[in-house]
Design an enzyme around this catalytic site. Sequence first.
Site, PDB file in Angstrom:
ATOM      1  N   ARG A 197       0.853  -1.189   0.000  1.00 25.14           N
ATOM      2  CA  ARG A 197       0.000   0.000   0.000  1.00 25.14           C
ATOM      3  C   ARG A 197       0.882   1.230   0.000  1.00 25.14           C
ATOM      4  NH1 ARG A 197       2.137   2.063   3.765  1.00 25.14           N
ATOM      5  NH2 ARG A 197       0.595   3.702   3.593  1.00 25.14           N
ATOM      6  N   GLY A 198       0.226   2.391  -0.203  1.00 30.95           N
ATOM      7  CA  GLY A 198       0.986   3.624  -0.407  1.00 30.95           C
ATOM      8  C   GLY A 198       1.078   3.832  -1.915  1.00 30.95           C
ATOM      9  N   ALA A 199       0.777   5.067  -2.351  1.00 32.84           N
ATOM     10  CA  ALA A 199       0.613   5.317  -3.796  1.00 32.84           C
ATOM     11  C   ALA A 199       1.816   4.868  -4.648  1.00 32.84           C
ATOM     12  CB  ALA A 199       0.299   6.794  -4.009  1.00 32.84           C
ATOM     13  N   ARG A 227      -7.301  -0.844  -7.184  1.00 28.10           N
ATOM     14  CA  ARG A 227      -7.680   0.260  -6.281  1.00 28.10           C
ATOM     15  C   ARG A 227      -7.928   1.507  -7.145  1.00 28.10           C
ATOM     16  NH1 ARG A 227      -4.334   1.163  -0.840  1.00 28.10           N
ATOM     17  NH2 ARG A 227      -6.342   1.985  -0.139  1.00 28.10           N
ATOM     18  N   GLN A 270      -2.443   2.190   9.730  1.00 33.66           N
ATOM     19  CA  GLN A 270      -1.149   2.359   9.059  1.00 33.66           C
ATOM     20  C   GLN A 270      -0.203   3.240   9.873  1.00 33.66           C
ATOM     21  OE1 GLN A 270      -4.137   2.584   7.622  1.00 33.66           O
ATOM     22  NE2 GLN A 270      -4.088   2.073   5.448  1.00 33.66           N
ATOM     23  N   ASP A 313      -2.437  10.542  -2.399  1.00 37.66           N
ATOM     24  CA  ASP A 313      -2.727   9.545  -3.426  1.00 37.66           C
ATOM     25  C   ASP A 313      -3.029  10.166  -4.777  1.00 37.66           C
ATOM     26  OD1 ASP A 313      -3.277   8.223  -0.722  1.00 37.66           O
ATOM     27  OD2 ASP A 313      -3.073   6.577  -2.145  1.00 37.66           O
ATOM     28  N   ASN A 366      -6.009  12.059   0.210  1.00 37.02           N
ATOM     29  CA  ASN A 366      -5.093  11.262   1.050  1.00 37.02           C
ATOM     30  C   ASN A 366      -5.945  10.495   2.057  1.00 37.02           C
ATOM     31  OD1 ASN A 366      -2.427  10.407   1.836  1.00 37.02           O
ATOM     32  ND2 ASN A 366      -2.699  11.621   3.682  1.00 37.02           N
ATOM     33  N   LYS A 367      -5.270   9.709   2.853  1.00 38.88           N
ATOM     34  CA  LYS A 367      -5.925   8.837   3.831  1.00 38.88           C
ATOM     35  C   LYS A 367      -7.038   9.564   4.591  1.00 38.88           C
ATOM     36  CE  LYS A 367      -5.483   5.382   4.321  1.00 38.88           C
ATOM     37  NZ  LYS A 367      -6.425   4.477   3.596  1.00 38.88           N
TER      38      LYS A 367
HETATM   39  O1  MRU Z   1      -4.752   3.018   1.965  1.00 44.16           O
HETATM   40  P1  MRU Z   1      -3.275   3.285   1.928  1.00 44.16           P
HETATM   41  O2  MRU Z   1      -2.547   2.764   3.117  1.00 44.16           O
HETATM   42  O3  MRU Z   1      -2.659   2.830   0.618  1.00 44.16           O
HETATM   43  O4  MRU Z   1      -3.175   4.866   1.953  1.00 44.16           O
HETATM   44  C1  MRU Z   1      -1.918   5.448   1.747  1.00 44.16           C
HETATM   45  C2  MRU Z   1      -1.878   6.914   1.953  1.00 44.16           C
HETATM   46  O5  MRU Z   1      -2.880   7.545   2.192  1.00 44.16           O
HETATM   47  C3  MRU Z   1      -0.543   7.578   1.785  1.00 44.16           C
HETATM   48  O6  MRU Z   1      -0.500   8.769   2.505  1.00 44.16           O
HETATM   49  C4  MRU Z   1      -0.267   7.889   0.305  1.00 44.16           C
HETATM   50  O7  MRU Z   1      -0.506   6.800  -0.511  1.00 44.16           O
HETATM   51  C5  MRU Z   1       1.132   8.357   0.095  1.00 44.16           C
HETATM   52  S1  MRU Z   1       2.359   7.112   0.330  1.00 44.16           S
HETATM   53  C6  MRU Z   1       3.839   7.859  -0.013  1.00 44.16           C
END
Ligand code: MRU
Length: 349
Positions: free
Chosen positions: A47-49, A90, A195, A236, A246-247
Amino acid sequence: MTTVLSVEYRRDHVLILDQTLLPQQQHFIRCTTTKEVWECIHALKVRGAPAIGMAAAFGLAVWANRFPGLNFSDFLVKLEQEHRFLASSRPTAVNLFWALERVTAAAKKASSVPEAVQAIENEAMQIQQEDEAVCRKIGEHALELLKDGDTILTICNAGAIATARYGTALAPMHLAKEYGKQLSAYACETRPLLQGGRLTTWELLQAGIDVTLITDNMSAHTMRTKGISAVIVGCDRVAANGDTANKIGTFGLALQARALNIPFYVAAPTSTIDLKTPSGEEIPIEERNPEEVTHFGGKRIAPEGVKVFNPAFDVTPHEYITAIITENGIAHGDYARELPRLVNQEKAV
Ligand code: MRU
């Protein structure tokens, strides 16, 4: 800093660090098919963009390496199918689509199956190498906005394991450590999947960086009473006008930071900026399984039959963002004008 790679390409398979098991277990999943990679992305094992973009790109490379036959037009038709399939894992992070486009475009320039396989593999590896350099640059630029001794507040995990290395929002923390400067962090736990509580704390503790864990509802009080110098978050997708997905919980932090006169920074590679999406209104927001909210640690905590709303992301309107920090420099508010300049500027790495 952790030297563990969240995604590692091994030609006939890709190793994915199962982030759902951290910090208790460091386990790698061996993916040999695009279906396995899709499942890892969908279930947030990776996970993470930037990391999901890399995983998908390597997923196509593994598929290409295992492609039977030499019919190039057949290869390209099937490549498009696999591309679309991985893109459906996703919806919010634009890096996923960006990375898949990059490797597919590289394959289309080839003129035979072996050439295309090589092109896909090279491009996917290039994406990972570039991401490390990009994140380091983001960290360098973020440090221009911070000073020795500052305390930042963050949400989710925009760290090394969400990228190739360093992270985005956490990059200044890692670089400060390297330069012998002191930055401290408050990590919001980040319900429902934790996370922040599981990953950001693990990553920063491993790096020897001062980190304090709070639950999400403690953020305003923490900002007001703990001398928070800045809020820094990853993202994201950034729309052309600067609105940022973002999250879930990020928008709330931005509102609190504004009320308390604390700068609110977004750290993002230019690959997360989507100039084709005019504003946050058009960013698709992923909604996830209600069980993530009704259950905790595998145990039901909410009554059977309760209605649940479980968006994985929210959009922070651009007017609440003090600056967007990229590898190519910092945009300070006039995003509609500044973001195209940063995106189209010659690569900094
Ligand atoms: O659902 P996730 O854990 O993939 O969400 C990730 C985030 O919101 C991060 O802040 C974003 O992807 C940036 S990661 C460098």
